[in-house]
Design a protein around this motif. Structure first.
Motif, PDB file in Angstrom:
ATOM      1  N   CYS A  79     109.251 107.150  90.923  1.00  0.00           N
ATOM      2  CA  CYS A  79     107.871 107.341  90.457  1.00  0.00           C
ATOM      3  C   CYS A  79     106.907 107.336  91.650  1.00  0.00           C
ATOM      4  O   CYS A  79     106.960 106.448  92.498  1.00  0.00           O
ATOM      5  N   ALA A  80     106.026 108.348  91.687  1.00  0.00           N
ATOM      6  CA  ALA A  80     105.088 108.476  92.804  1.00  0.00           C
ATOM      7  C   ALA A  80     103.826 107.650  92.578  1.00  0.00           C
ATOM      8  O   ALA A  80     102.928 107.650  93.397  1.00  0.00           O
ATOM      9  N   MET A  81     103.763 106.959  91.458  1.00  0.00           N
ATOM     10  CA  MET A  81     102.609 106.110  91.128  1.00  0.00           C
ATOM     11  C   MET A  81     101.296 106.900  91.222  1.00  0.00           C
ATOM     12  O   MET A  81     100.310 106.431  91.794  1.00  0.00           O
ATOM     13  N   CYS A  82     101.339 108.109  90.674  1.00  0.00           N
ATOM     14  CA  CYS A  82     100.190 109.011  90.757  1.00  0.00           C
ATOM     15  C   CYS A  82      98.912 108.342  90.225  1.00  0.00           C
ATOM     16  O   CYS A  82      98.919 107.791  89.115  1.00  0.00           O
ATOM     17  N   ALA A  83      97.862 108.425  90.997  1.00  0.00           N
ATOM     18  CA  ALA A  83      96.590 107.837  90.579  1.00  0.00           C
ATOM     19  C   ALA A  83      96.107 108.482  89.283  1.00  0.00           C
ATOM     20  O   ALA A  83      95.552 107.810  88.410  1.00  0.00           O
ATOM     21  N   ASP A  84      96.363 109.778  89.158  1.00  0.00           N
ATOM     22  CA  ASP A  84      95.855 110.491  87.979  1.00  0.00           C
ATOM     23  C   ASP A  84      96.872 110.525  86.840  1.00  0.00           C
ATOM     24  O   ASP A  84      96.580 111.035  85.766  1.00  0.00           O
ATOM     25  N   ALA A  85      98.080 110.003  87.091  1.00  0.00           N
ATOM     26  CA  ALA A  85      99.127 109.845  86.075  1.00  0.00           C
ATOM     27  C   ALA A  85      99.208 110.978  85.056  1.00  0.00           C
ATOM     28  O   ALA A  85      98.853 110.802  83.893  1.00  0.00           O
ATOM     29  N   PRO A  86      99.679 112.150  85.465  1.00  0.00           N
ATOM     30  CA  PRO A  86      99.787 113.277  84.519  1.00  0.00           C
ATOM     31  C   PRO A  86     100.670 112.934  83.314  1.00  0.00           C
ATOM     32  O   PRO A  86     100.461 113.483  82.230  1.00  0.00           O
ATOM     33  N   CYS A  87     101.620 112.024  83.517  1.00  0.00           N
ATOM     34  CA  CYS A  87     102.496 111.629  82.404  1.00  0.00           C
ATOM     35  C   CYS A  87     101.685 110.941  81.315  1.00  0.00           C
ATOM     36  O   CYS A  87     101.825 111.232  80.126  1.00  0.00           O
ATOM     37  N   VAL A  88     100.803 110.023  81.712  1.00  0.00           N
ATOM     38  CA  VAL A  88      99.971 109.287  80.754  1.00  0.00           C
ATOM     39  C   VAL A  88      99.021 110.255  80.055  1.00  0.00           C
ATOM     40  O   VAL A  88      98.842 110.210  78.841  1.00  0.00           O
ATOM     41  N   ARG A  89      98.460 111.147  80.840  1.00  0.00           N
ATOM     42  CA  ARG A  89      97.496 112.102  80.272  1.00  0.00           C
ATOM     43  C   ARG A  89      98.149 113.063  79.289  1.00  0.00           C
ATOM     44  O   ARG A  89      97.503 113.616  78.418  1.00  0.00           O
ATOM     45  N   ALA A  90      99.485 113.249  79.461  1.00  0.00           N
ATOM     46  CA  ALA A  90     100.188 114.171  78.563  1.00  0.00           C
ATOM     47  C   ALA A  90     100.595 113.490  77.252  1.00  0.00           C
ATOM     48  O   ALA A  90     101.003 114.155  76.305  1.00  0.00           O
ATOM     49  N   CYS A  91     100.495 112.181  77.226  1.00  0.00           N
ATOM     50  CA  CYS A  91     100.949 111.444  76.030  1.00  0.00           C
ATOM     51  C   CYS A  91     100.010 111.738  74.857  1.00  0.00           C
ATOM     52  O   CYS A  91      98.810 111.479  74.932  1.00  0.00           O
ATOM     53  N   PRO A  92     100.551 112.274  73.739  1.00  0.00           N
ATOM     54  CA  PRO A  92      99.698 112.686  72.621  1.00  0.00           C
ATOM     55  C   PRO A  92      99.364 111.542  71.654  1.00  0.00           C
ATOM     56  O   PRO A  92      98.642 111.740  70.687  1.00  0.00           O
ATOM     57  N   VAL A  93      99.895 110.357  71.937  1.00  0.00           N
ATOM     58  CA  VAL A  93      99.668 109.252  71.001  1.00  0.00           C
ATOM     59  C   VAL A  93      98.202 108.793  71.067  1.00  0.00           C
ATOM     60  O   VAL A  93      97.655 108.610  72.152  1.00  0.00           O
ATOM     61  N   GLU A  94      97.614 108.647  69.929  1.00  0.00           N
ATOM     62  CA  GLU A  94      96.215 108.217  69.805  1.00  0.00           C
ATOM     63  C   GLU A  94      96.003 106.897  70.533  1.00  0.00           C
ATOM     64  O   GLU A  94      96.738 105.939  70.299  1.00  0.00           O
ATOM     65  N   PRO A  95      95.027 106.822  71.450  1.00  0.00           N
ATOM     66  CA  PRO A  95      94.815 105.551  72.159  1.00  0.00           C
ATOM     67  C   PRO A  95      94.465 104.424  71.183  1.00  0.00           C
ATOM     68  O   PRO A  95      93.742 104.635  70.218  1.00  0.00           O
ATOM     69  N   GLU A  96      95.007 103.267  71.500  1.00  0.00           N
ATOM     70  CA  GLU A  96      94.722 102.080  70.715  1.00  0.00           C
ATOM     71  C   GLU A  96      93.250 101.718  70.907  1.00  0.00           C
ATOM     72  O   GLU A  96      92.755 101.783  72.037  1.00  0.00           O
ATOM     73  N   ARG A  97      92.605 101.290  69.827  1.00  0.00           N
ATOM     74  CA  ARG A  97      91.169 101.071  69.938  1.00  0.00           C
ATOM     75  C   ARG A  97      90.841  99.980  70.965  1.00  0.00           C
ATOM     76  O   ARG A  97      90.016 100.165  71.846  1.00  0.00           O
ATOM     77  N   LYS A  98      91.563  98.876  70.891  1.00  0.00           N
ATOM     78  CA  LYS A  98      91.227  97.726  71.731  1.00  0.00           C
ATOM     79  C   LYS A  98      91.556  97.953  73.213  1.00  0.00           C
ATOM     80  O   LYS A  98      90.706  97.802  74.085  1.00  0.00           O
ATOM     81  N   SER A  99      92.758  98.371  73.459  1.00  0.00           N
ATOM     82  CA  SER A  99      93.201  98.474  74.854  1.00  0.00           C
ATOM     83  C   SER A  99      92.953  99.858  75.435  1.00  0.00           C
ATOM     84  O   SER A  99      92.960 100.038  76.647  1.00  0.00           O
ATOM     85  N   GLY A 100      92.727 100.822  74.601  1.00  0.00           N
ATOM     86  CA  GLY A 100      92.571 102.198  75.078  1.00  0.00           C
ATOM     87  C   GLY A 100      93.891 102.820  75.497  1.00  0.00           C
ATOM     88  O   GLY A 100      93.936 103.890  76.088  1.00  0.00           O
ATOM     89  N   ARG A 101      94.991 102.163  75.173  1.00  0.00           N
ATOM     90  CA  ARG A 101      96.299 102.634  75.626  1.00  0.00           C
ATOM     91  C   ARG A 101      96.900 103.682  74.705  1.00  0.00           C
ATOM     92  O   ARG A 101      96.920 103.510  73.486  1.00  0.00           O
ATOM     93  N   ARG A 102      97.451 104.716  75.314  1.00  0.00           N
ATOM     94  CA  ARG A 102      98.364 105.581  74.574  1.00  0.00           C
ATOM     95  C   ARG A 102      99.720 104.886  74.570  1.00  0.00           C
ATOM     96  O   ARG A 102      99.833 103.762  75.083  1.00  0.00           O
ATOM     97  N   ALA A 103     100.770 105.553  74.077  1.00  0.00           N
ATOM     98  CA  ALA A 103     102.097 104.927  74.137  1.00  0.00           C
ATOM     99  C   ALA A 103     102.474 104.703  75.599  1.00  0.00           C
ATOM    100  O   ALA A 103     102.977 103.667  76.004  1.00  0.00           O
ATOM    101  N   LEU A 104     102.203 105.722  76.405  1.00  0.00           N
ATOM    102  CA  LEU A 104     102.432 105.600  77.849  1.00  0.00           C
ATOM    103  C   LEU A 104     101.119 105.168  78.500  1.00  0.00           C
ATOM    104  O   LEU A 104     100.072 105.738  78.222  1.00  0.00           O
ATOM    105  N   TYR A 105     101.170 104.173  79.347  1.00  0.00           N
ATOM    106  CA  TYR A 105      99.928 103.658  79.928  1.00  0.00           C
ATOM    107  C   TYR A 105     100.204 103.018  81.281  1.00  0.00           C
ATOM    108  O   TYR A 105     101.345 102.748  81.631  1.00  0.00           O
ATOM    109  N   ARG A 106      99.122 102.784  82.025  1.00  0.00           N
ATOM    110  CA  ARG A 106      99.273 102.068  83.286  1.00  0.00           C
ATOM    111  C   ARG A 106      99.004 100.591  83.040  1.00  0.00           C
ATOM    112  O   ARG A 106      97.958 100.224  82.518  1.00  0.00           O
ATOM    113  N   ASP A 107      99.952  99.785  83.426  1.00  0.00           N
ATOM    114  CA  ASP A 107      99.841  98.349  83.222  1.00  0.00           C
ATOM    115  C   ASP A 107      98.782  97.777  84.168  1.00  0.00           C
ATOM    116  O   ASP A 107      98.808  98.044  85.368  1.00  0.00           O
TER     117      ASP A 107
END
Lengths: 239, 600
Positions: free
Chosen positions: A112-140
């Motif tokens: 993993c290149a630890m991309c600042a812009d995380a194209p993987c996270v941005r591609a995740c279609p899961v609705e962000p959680e209201r509280k955390s703003g997280r999709r299924a894939l997220y940056r910890d």
């Protein structure tokens, strides 16, 4: 691939977030930098978040022994032995770093290149959680690594497709579930691949997007290395 | 299946005649007594070739690919695959059986053995013969035999790329033969990663006789271990014994090529068809020269901290990519032994041999023999199809290599090896036909190294330099080659204790130094029983006359020559110490009982 295209100038090779911020502060330079790094990198640089770190490969010193795969697997795929959790036996199937070997001999560990812009996270279609703003894939927040919420993950493979088309292609969908695997954990800040490499070919460093080969997939890296080392980049068309 | 820790407990049997494959359980006792690799391979061969004299090139012969109990675990340098089969090149002087030959085992590094274990097996046994040229794909539990006719005649470097392109995943690990194996040259090799070889003893020829071009393996599993915490602790110690040490670094610096100059200086190198032990131009083809002019990468096998494999590139008339070399054996057999000191030319020969799938050692030895016979006027240029086969000629060497691989013209005879060549040429050429039991000697010369002479004459596969120079060494090597670990790191004494601890932790069976050697002794004796059954006797344990008659004329060991009386006395003592009859070399009943081989 033309070397000049993929390798930014010397100045960029040592470029850090601090440099970026300095560049932005100086006004005019910021536009140039935005052009080269993209708006998401800029957002990261300006966000005030902690620096991103990654595992960096020195390809000249990599011998292709794959000890890194076994060390990664051992740390990140522990085994239950009796009542205890112990490091695993190092089955490379479960490694998050993967060495791609070529003919002629070029070995390209991909992680993993630890991309600042995380194209993987941005591609995740899961609705962000209201509280955390997280999709299924997220940056910890704590580890700064990418994580997958397996329960919410749809197994749609969008993240792996984004990683493959835009970056290293390290993310791989599980053959059965489609959920992403091979996400680097940085082993809690002490990457075992780095520690176990017998040849000192891996190091744990701050992410610098301008670094040579940053974010490229194995075929592109191997082609450049083979052209330089052997005067040929003919690998026979293997993907 | 066996329920034994450290193993899957099963062998994959593939019959190319019927196209059927099945995983069968290994008797637990066999794992205890023969461990894996060379030992378990020998046991399988013994069990399944029930009668002597089986034609090695018939469908009945077994081609056995064996990892060991270390394989598939991150144990340092545990990358080896041992290929066991009945040899297509050796023969006794006299036998009741027309196809009598020794066992042979050929050991290679890389990634294939570990991958067999990832796929869920402790070994793969191929029998039968496919109707057309074929290849086998093993993908975890799925086994498929596919047609390979479109790859017919393809050299190993392009094939290495083509097969992976067809399979579509670089994670497949492959072994394959070149044109030489397809043409049934008896000393054909099996190649892996385009530059690693199971070269000695003709395993590639047996593979060709089965119409088998390649095997590809990919797997995702791993066996369990008996003592998980003990395994982890011993692994730490094994790594500590090697990582970052001067010993490991010396291997990374020059690999075995360091000995090209070193052995020349010691007078123990094969030079000018073993006429001399010192090559005055060794520095031109040695490790320093290669590091300066050729090598660009140090390459390691699976989990190996030594990285002795060197890849590089040469330029000019003979220029191109070099997958490996010069190593000691390849550099000397095609260099010093042929008086070739042109580095790019030498590497062209080495690369071509791997590409064609020919054993570097036997081929270099055969060409050295022909050069000497040509120089002495025993054969002429017509015999050689017009090739001016002079000492030091790269072009003539390259031409002869192509002839051998194609079995074309003089290559038909040369492909049979130096024993057959000298029988055909006569005129006293047997004296410098440098072979034992039909297998050519390797790059270690022995006029000044009698113990290595013992290794050559008593090794189970014919003239083998790796067998060991005395009984304890032979026993340890036979055992080591049954574990999956490479020989090279084991010169480091600090590795021994953690290595034994790892073996114990993996298998749940206590191994100490004595038990390690005892199992090796059992394996060595079973090999001997196999060879004895085929008809090999003491008269087959003999060196060519050159070593007793032609004293070195140059170098620090000038004047050195073996003494026949002393050598024979050493041999007699050896058989007695082994518990074998010194007249016939038959293993004695007491020894076999002691080793648990009396009931076989």
């Amino acid at each position: 691939m033309d070397t000049k295209e993929s390798v930014p100038g010397e100045r960029m090779n040592n470029f850090t977030r601090r440099d970026f911020l300095k560049g932005v502060g100086m006004g005019g330079g910021a536009l140039v930098l935005f052009g080269e790094f993209g708006v998401h990198s800029a957002a990261w640089a300006l966000s005030g978040e902690p620096v991103l770190k990654m595992v960096l490969v020195d390809y000249a010193n990599c011998t292709g022994c794959r000890t890194c795969e076994t060390a990664c697997s051992s740390r990140n795929r522990p085994a239950s032995v009796g009542a205890k959790q112990l490091p695993g036996l190092g089955n490379p199937r479960y490694a998050n770093i993967r060495v791609h070997g070529f003919n002629p001999d070029v070995d390209v560990p991909i992680v993993c290149a630890m991309c600042a812009d995380a194209p993987c996270v941005r591609a995740c279609p899961v609705e962000p959680e209201r509280k955390s703003g997280r999709r299924a894939l997220y940056r910890d927040r704590a580890t700064r690594t990418i994580r997958n919420d397996v329960d919410r993950c749809l197994g749609c493979r969008s993240c792996a497709a984004a990683c493959a088309s835009k970056r290293t292609g390290t993310l791989a969908p599980n053959p059965e579930t489609g959920k992403p695997e091979r996400i680097c954990t940085l082993c809690g800040g002490d990457p075992h691949c780095v520690k176990r490499c017998p040849f000192g070919a891996l190091s744990y460093v701050e992410v610098r997007r301008g670094r040579k080969f940053y974010g490229l997939g194995p075929d592109k890296i191997a082609a450049q290395l083979a052209a330089g080392w052997y005067g040929t980049a003919d690998f026979g068309g293997v993907r | 299946m066996s329920g034994k820790a450290g193993y899957h407990g099963k062998i994959l049997n593939i019959d190319l005649s019927t196209g059927r494959s099945e995983a069968v359980a290994i008797p637990r006792e066999d794992l205890d007594l023969f461990v894996g690799g060379q030992g378990l391979g020998m046991k399988i061969l013994w069990d399944r070739l029930k009668k002597p004299g089986v034609d090695p090139l018939s469908p009945d012969n077994l081609l056995i690919f064996m990892p060991g109990p270390f394989s598939g675990f991150p144990v340092p340098s545990s990358s080896r695959t041992c290929v066991v089969t009945k040899s297509p090149i050796t023969a006794p002087l006299k036998s009741d059986y027309p196809h009598a030959s020794t066992v042979t085992y050929s050991n290679m590094g890389g990634f294939f053995g570990p991958e067999i274990r990832f796929a869920g097996y402790d070994g793969v046994v191929v029998t039968g013969k496919a109707k057309v040229l074929s290849y086998i794909v093993i993908d975890d539990g799925k086994v498929e035999i596919r047609e390979a006719t479109k790859f017919k005649g393809m050299r190993t470097d392009p094939f290495d790329k083509a097969i992976l392109a067809e399979l579509g995943d670089r994670r497949f690990k492959t072994v394959y033969i070149g044109p030489a194996g397809e043409h049934l040259v008896p000393y054909s090799s099996i190649i892996h990663t385009a530059g690693r070889a199971a070269g000695r003893g003709g395993a590639g020829c047996v593979m060709g006789s089965k119409n088998l071009k390649a095997i590809a393996v990919r797997g995702s599993g791993q066996p369990g271990v008996a003592d998980h915490a003990g395994f982890l602790a011993a692994l730490e110690k094994a790594r500590a014994a090697l990582y970052g040490t001067a010993y490991a670094k010396s291997w990374a610096e020059q690999g075995t090529a360091r000995a090209i100059v070193g052995n020349s200086n010691a007078g123990t190198e094969a030079v000018r068809n073993y006429r001399e032990g010192t090559f005055l131009e060794a520095d031109k083809i040695g490790g320093d020269a290669a590091r300066r002019d050729v090598w660009v990468k140090d390459i390691a096998c699976y989990c190996c901290p030594l990285a002795c494999k060197k890849s590089g590139v040469t330029r000019g008339k003979y220029g191109g990519v070099v997958h490996d070399g010069p190593e000691y054996e390849t550099g000397v057999m095609l260099g010093s032994n042929l008086m070739i000191s042109d580095m790019p030319g030498l590497l062209k020969a080495i690369t071509t041999l791997d590409d064609l799938g020919l054993d570097q050692i036997s081929t270099g030895n055969v060409i050295g023999f022909l050069m000497e016979a040509y120089e002495k006027g025993m054969i002429d240029r017509k015999f050689l199809d017009g090739i001016d086969l002079r000492w030091g000629s790269v072009d003539a060497t390259l031409a002869m290599i192509e002839k051998i691989a194609a079995r074309d013209g003089v290559g038909r005879l040369a492909a049979k090896g130096v024993a057959a060549l000298s029988r055909e040429i006569g005129q006293g050429s047997e004296k410098f036909a440098i072979q034992v039991k039909g297998l050519e000697l390797a790059a270690h010369n022995i006029q000044a190294n009698q113990p290595r002479g013992l290794s050559y004459v008593t090794a189970s596969r014919g003239a083998c330099h790796m067998s060991g120079d005395d009984i304890p060494m032979q026993n340890r090597r036979a055992m080591l080659d049954s574990t999956g670990m490479c020989f090279f790191p084991t010169f480091e004494p600090a590795l021994e204790e953690p290595m034994l601890a790892l073996l114990s932790a993996i298998t749940g069976r206590e191994y100490d130094k004595a038990e390690f050697e005892k199992i090796g002794e059992r394996i060595f004796n079973l090999e001997k029983m196999f060879n004895y059954r085929e008809g090999f006797r003491r008269e087959d344990d003999r060196l060519p006359d050159r070593f007793f008659e032609d004293a070195f004329t140059v170098g620090p060991k000038k004047g050195a020559v073996l003494d026949r009386t002393r050598f024979e006395a050493m041999l007699t003592r050896y058989y007695k110490d082994r518990g074998w009859d010194p007249e016939t070399t038959k293993p004695g009943a007491a020894k076999l009982k002691e080793l648990g081989l009396d009931l076989l």
